[in-house]
Design a protein around this motif. Structure first.
Motif, PDB file in Angstrom:
ATOM      1  N   LYS A  59       0.806  -1.219   0.000  1.00  0.00           N
ATOM      2  CA  LYS A  59       0.000   0.000   0.000  1.00  0.00           C
ATOM      3  C   LYS A  59       0.841   1.272   0.000  1.00  0.00           C
ATOM      4  O   LYS A  59       0.358   2.323  -0.376  1.00  0.00           O
ATOM      5  N   GLN A  60       2.084   1.197   0.459  1.00  0.00           N
ATOM      6  CA  GLN A  60       2.937   2.383   0.475  1.00  0.00           C
ATOM      7  C   GLN A  60       4.400   2.005   0.269  1.00  0.00           C
ATOM      8  O   GLN A  60       4.817   0.907   0.604  1.00  0.00           O
ATOM      9  N   LYS A  85       6.917  -0.322   7.265  1.00  0.00           N
ATOM     10  CA  LYS A  85       5.957   0.774   7.231  1.00  0.00           C
ATOM     11  C   LYS A  85       4.552   0.253   6.971  1.00  0.00           C
ATOM     12  O   LYS A  85       3.590   0.811   7.426  1.00  0.00           O
ATOM     13  N   ASP A  86       4.461  -0.804   6.198  1.00  0.00           N
ATOM     14  CA  ASP A  86       3.184  -1.338   5.739  1.00  0.00           C
ATOM     15  C   ASP A  86       3.001  -2.747   6.308  1.00  0.00           C
ATOM     16  O   ASP A  86       3.677  -3.678   5.899  1.00  0.00           O
TER      17      ASP A  86
END
Length: 126
Positions: A59-60, A85-86
């Motif tokens: 997603k990122q 992060k994801d």
């Protein structure tokens, strides 16, 4: 909006260390023979991960750093995500690692040893 996915495994941060339980480590002689994955080294492992990751789970952009042990049977155990992060992508990495075939184990002085690997995965959307 269409995203093109680029996955780059950064091998420069790769850390590999031998871990042998007990006092035997002091007395082992001989060179360390690195583990092998599908007949190759880290490049084969990188290719394996790249082919099996579900890119829709990302997603990122960012980096996921994971560590795991290659035990004396060649299996991957003790998978840990050290940095991410994801969460969905981190879970996807764990899924791929759990399905990985056995490695040819590392050895030192003719004895199989457990290896701990630290492996970063960086990704960006373009």
């Amino acid at each position: 909006m269409k995203h093109i996915f680029l996955l780059v495994l950064t091998l420069s941060c790769f850390v590999c260390s031998s871990q042998i339980m007990g006092e035997d480590e002091v007395y082992l002689k001989g060179d360390l023979i690195q583990p092998k994955f599908n007949g190759g080294g880290l490049e084969s492992f990188r290719d394996y991960i790249y082919r099996r990751i579900d890119k829709t789970k990302i997603k990122q952009a960012g980096k996921v750093v994971f560590t795991f042990d290659i035990i004396d049977t060649g299996e991957i155990k003790n998978i840990r995500i050290a940095e991410f992060k994801d969460m969905e992508f981190a879970m996807e990495v764990i899924r791929v690692l759990k399905q990985a075939p056995k490695w040819q184990v590392a050895s030192r002085g003719g004895k199989s040893v457990t290896m701990n690997l630290r492996f970063p995965v960086e990704f960006v959307f373009r």
